[in-house]
Enzyme design. Structure first.
Site, PDB file in Angstrom:
ATOM      1  N   GLU A  49       0.997  -1.114   0.044  1.00  0.00           N
ATOM      2  CA  GLU A  49       0.083  -0.074  -0.128  1.00  0.00           C
ATOM      3  C   GLU A  49       0.849   1.077  -0.119  1.00  0.00           C
ATOM      4  O   GLU A  49       1.703   1.394   0.833  1.00  0.00           O
ATOM      5  CB  GLU A  49      -0.831  -0.066   1.238  1.00  0.00           C
ATOM      6  CG  GLU A  49      -2.244  -0.112   0.874  1.00  0.00           C
ATOM      7  CD  GLU A  49      -3.072  -0.151   2.170  1.00  0.00           C
ATOM      8  OE1 GLU A  49      -3.967  -0.801   2.412  1.00  0.00           O
ATOM      9  OE2 GLU A  49      -3.074   0.837   3.031  1.00  0.00           O
ATOM     10  N   ASP A  60      -5.533  10.394   9.362  1.00  0.00           N
ATOM     11  CA  ASP A  60      -4.573   9.868   9.804  1.00  0.00           C
ATOM     12  C   ASP A  60      -3.944  10.486  11.036  1.00  0.00           C
ATOM     13  O   ASP A  60      -4.109  11.675  11.458  1.00  0.00           O
ATOM     14  CB  ASP A  60      -3.049  10.162   8.779  1.00  0.00           C
ATOM     15  CG  ASP A  60      -3.376   9.247   7.394  1.00  0.00           C
ATOM     16  OD1 ASP A  60      -3.358   7.859   7.809  1.00  0.00           O
ATOM     17  OD2 ASP A  60      -3.778   9.673   6.653  1.00  0.00           O
ATOM     18  N   TYR A 175     -11.355  -3.703   3.365  1.00  0.00           N
ATOM     19  CA  TYR A 175     -10.259  -3.194   4.346  1.00  0.00           C
ATOM     20  C   TYR A 175     -11.140  -2.849   5.412  1.00  0.00           C
ATOM     21  O   TYR A 175     -11.970  -1.870   5.628  1.00  0.00           O
ATOM     22  CB  TYR A 175      -9.692  -1.731   3.687  1.00  0.00           C
ATOM     23  CG  TYR A 175      -8.667  -1.284   4.398  1.00  0.00           C
ATOM     24  CD1 TYR A 175      -8.533  -1.178   6.074  1.00  0.00           C
ATOM     25  CD2 TYR A 175      -7.242  -0.963   4.176  1.00  0.00           C
ATOM     26  CE1 TYR A 175      -7.667  -0.782   6.704  1.00  0.00           C
ATOM     27  CE2 TYR A 175      -6.380  -0.410   4.758  1.00  0.00           C
ATOM     28  CZ  TYR A 175      -6.346  -0.386   6.244  1.00  0.00           C
ATOM     29  OH  TYR A 175      -5.275   0.161   6.839  1.00  0.00           O
TER      30      TYR A 175
END
Lengths: 277, 402
Positions: A49, A60, A175
């Site tokens: 990734e 993030d 995911y």
């Protein structure tokens, strides 16, 4: 069969879980990324990734925020990242590469230009954190034409009804975001995760990857028992901070972490390992 | 222009034409669905609206006046200038109209913790105020650069019991505060309500904040009709995220004779690149949960903005503004820092009202516009906030140490 499907089929055959390291492209400097990708594969990565640096990485935590800032010192943009993928493909034609990032750089490049350039570069999937399936119809069509899998997230907060919706749009693998929070958060609850993945499997036949909060080989091994893929980001990217200006040192350190996780994950899936979590 | 059913926007998924929508990570989708549900349920509920009206009257002090700035009108020698006095609201700006409404929704949802982002600190103060009143835990995210520019508001929020977190990432201004608030929300989504301060963010925020701010335009329309027997010719408001502008404009959208002007922060001048004027000089993209006009580079990275006013220092704008620009219903212009300061001084000396630096942008545009209109025409300026918070900034620019 796409590279991603092929890879998961092989792993299923071997009763192994995929190890997917995440690294931010261009961190700590642009020349470091392609050698780093090869080093990760040699250390046991099954799929890579590659993070696209963005000025406002809202999903993030601090580790990847700083990685984006380091990469942006050199102005690494989406075109540069796709060029890195193309460079990587010269030596590695089997390891799938998925871009992970935010929508705006793709939007700015233009969806059709992106799909075309990405296909030529040998990209396999695209995961845009801030693009839920509801807003993705145009993009998904263009990606499909270029044989690039749109990867979508499912979170602990995703309702049963939405799981179906997301699973229908998803390609390649799903995911699963293992916790509420940003990347690099702490404390993953593995038994709750197992239960959640069981429920997900009723909605999709796609492989299930798990990310966010996998900090060490021990956690990776526990997750490998119940998931089809283990995504590790911050635990690797934090090494780039220690090796700022030393791409080769970063690659060695990252490969060591990936190697350790690989061994722990394979041991956890081996016939002799305890079957329960 | 074809007849547009203004009430039909946004659509069920939050789109204003190509703008708006819901571009967030999956973890937040459930919370946004829940918020949309509760907002749609209560915005049409007479009991809820009565509670909101009560708070707006008794706690905020609404309705506030539509003040005829006779002396300024006379000096400029053109249109009659009316000021919608949002600066007279409790906490000193329009921001509280929205925080009162969202805090009531938070209560309905049973949330115990409130978070918000703030630029100039006005939204932070308005949020900390309602949190104190309702006894809710409150965390305010503010860019470190802004905590310096607006230190009085930081202290004010702390007095009100809020925790103020200085954000050190990125450009350390409003956009980074928003990023950090989103990160908090995604982590604490179960017990936390995120009060966004402007008409941006993922659906339903742009529509919901607009609906809470539309009280400005509803009052102004009624007041202007009562005072003059006719509608105003022109509405002028400053635009950062754009909540005070939408609040004034929205109830007038169907009045075709009413012209509307949104004034963006031109900073050092749009041609220098040092500004905060995405509608005038940006292009469409996706940030903070919606598609809208953004300031970005050729790689789609969001670029640093500049404005003398912290509240306008933002690289995006509400998606409804993006749409209103494209369809030509609202005209968007920019004025520079220097022009805004001239507007600040002019209103202060002529009318005895010290406006916020954000608001001063709207005034600056009217200094130019009013003389080109006739004395039987009228302009409403949204006087969105008072200038006490900006005294240090103005003094500093003029070489004065307070």
């Amino acid at each position: 069969m796409s590279r991603i499907e092929q890879r998961f089929a092989e792993l299923r055959e071997q009763n192994r879980a995929a190890l997917i390291p995440y690294v931010t492209a261009g961190d700590p400097e642009p020349g470091a990324t392609v050698p780093l990708m090869h080093a990760l594969v040699e250390a046991g990565a099954d799929l890579i990734e590659l993070g696209v640096p963005f000025s406002d990485p809202m999903a993030d935590g601090p580790v990847i925020q700083k990685a984006c800032e380091r990469a942006l010192r050199f102005g690494t943009g989406l075109r540069d990242v796709l060029a890195m993928v193309a460079e990587f493909r010269k030596r590695d034609t089997t390891t799938p590469v998925v871009l992970m990032g935010y929508l705006n750089p793709v939007e700015r490049m233009g969806y059709d230009t992106f799909a075309e350039t990405a296909k030529a570069a040998g990209l396999d999937g695209l995961l845009t954190v801030d693009l839920p399936p509801e807003e993705s119809e145009d993009v998904v069509d263009l990606l499909e034409q270029s044989a690039i899998d749109p990867i979508f997230l499912i979170a602990p907060t995703t309702s049963e009804a939405r799981i179906d919706h997301v699973a229908r749009a998803a390609r390649g693998f799903v995911y699963y975001v293992s916790l509420k929070g940003v990347t690099g958060s702490q404390s993953l609850d593995v038994s709750a995760l197992a239960e959640r993945l069981e429920r997900l499997r009723r909605h999709t036949g796609l492989p299930l990857g798990v990310g966010f909060g996998i900090r060490d080989a021990e956690t990776a091994a526990q997750v490998a028992r119940v998931a089809d893929a283990v995504v590790v980001g911050s635990a690797i990217v934090r090494l780039a901070e220690e090796h700022d200006g030393d791409g080769a040192g970063y690659a060695r350190a990252a490969a060591a972490v990936v190697g350790e996780m690989r061994r722990a994950m394979d041991a956890a899936r081996s016939p002799g390992a305890a079957a329960t979590v | 222009m074809d007849k547009i059913d203004w009430a039909a926007f946004p659509d069920a998924r939050g789109h204003f034409g190509p703008y708006g929508g819901r571009f967030v990570s999956e973890t937040l989708m459930g919370a946004l669905d829940e918020l949309q549900q509760v907002y749609e349920q209560y915005i049409g509920d007479p009991e809820f609206m009565a509670e909101l009206d009560h708070d707006l009257k008794q706690f905020v002090g609404r309705p506030n006046p539509l003040y005829h700035a006779e002396r300024l009108s006379q000096e400029l020698g053109g249109a009659q200038i009316y000021l919608k006095r949002e600066d007279l609201n409790h906490t000193g700006a329009h921001k509280v109209n929205n925080t009162i409404g969202q805090a009531l929704l938070a209560k309905k949802l049973g949330k115990t913790r409130i978070i918000a982002e703030t630029g100039a600190g006005q939204h932070g103060v308005a949020t900390a105020t309602v949190a104190a009143r309702l006894g809710l835990e409150c965390v305010i995210y503010m860019g470190e650069e802004d905590t310096r520019r607006q230190s009085q508001n930081v202290y004010r929020m702390r007095l009100l019991g809020a925790e103020v977190v200085g954000v050190k990432s990125g450009t350390r201004t409003l956009k980074d505060a928003l990023n950090e608030a989103m990160r908090d929300w995604v982590t604490n989504v179960d017990d936390t309500f995120y009060i966004i301060g402007t008409v941006a963010g993922p659906h339903p925020y742009p529509a919901m904040v607009r609906d809470f701010q539309a009280v400005i335009g509803r009052e102004a329309r009624e007041q202007h009709l009562a005072m003059t027997g006719r509608l105003p010719d022109t509405l002028v408001a400053c635009v950062g995220g754009g909540s005070n502008a939408i609040g004034l404009f929205h109830p007038f959208l169907a009045d075709e004779s009413v012209e509307m002007i949104g004034v963006e922060a031109g900073g050092d001048g749009v041609e220098t690149g040092r500004h905060s004027a995405p509608l005038c000089a940006g292009q469409p993209g996706v940030l903070h949960g919606n598609r809208t006009y953004l300031m970005e580079d050729e790689n789609g990275q969001i670029i640093g903005t500049h404005s003398v006013s912290a509240g306008l220092d933002y690289p995006g704008v509400g998606p409804e503004h993006a749409w209103l620009k494209d369809i030509g219903r609202v005209n968007y212009v920019s004025v520079t820092d220097d022009q805004a300061l001239a507007g600040f001084h002019r209103l202060t000396r002529t009318e005895g009202i010290i406006p916020a630096l954000e608001t001063s942008h709207a005034i600056a545009h009217v200094l130019d516009l009013a003389p080109r209109m006739r004395p039987d025409q009228s302009i409403i300026i949204n006087l969105s906030g008072r200038g006490d918070k900006d005294l240090n900034t103005v003094a500093e620019r003029e070489g004065i140490t307070l």
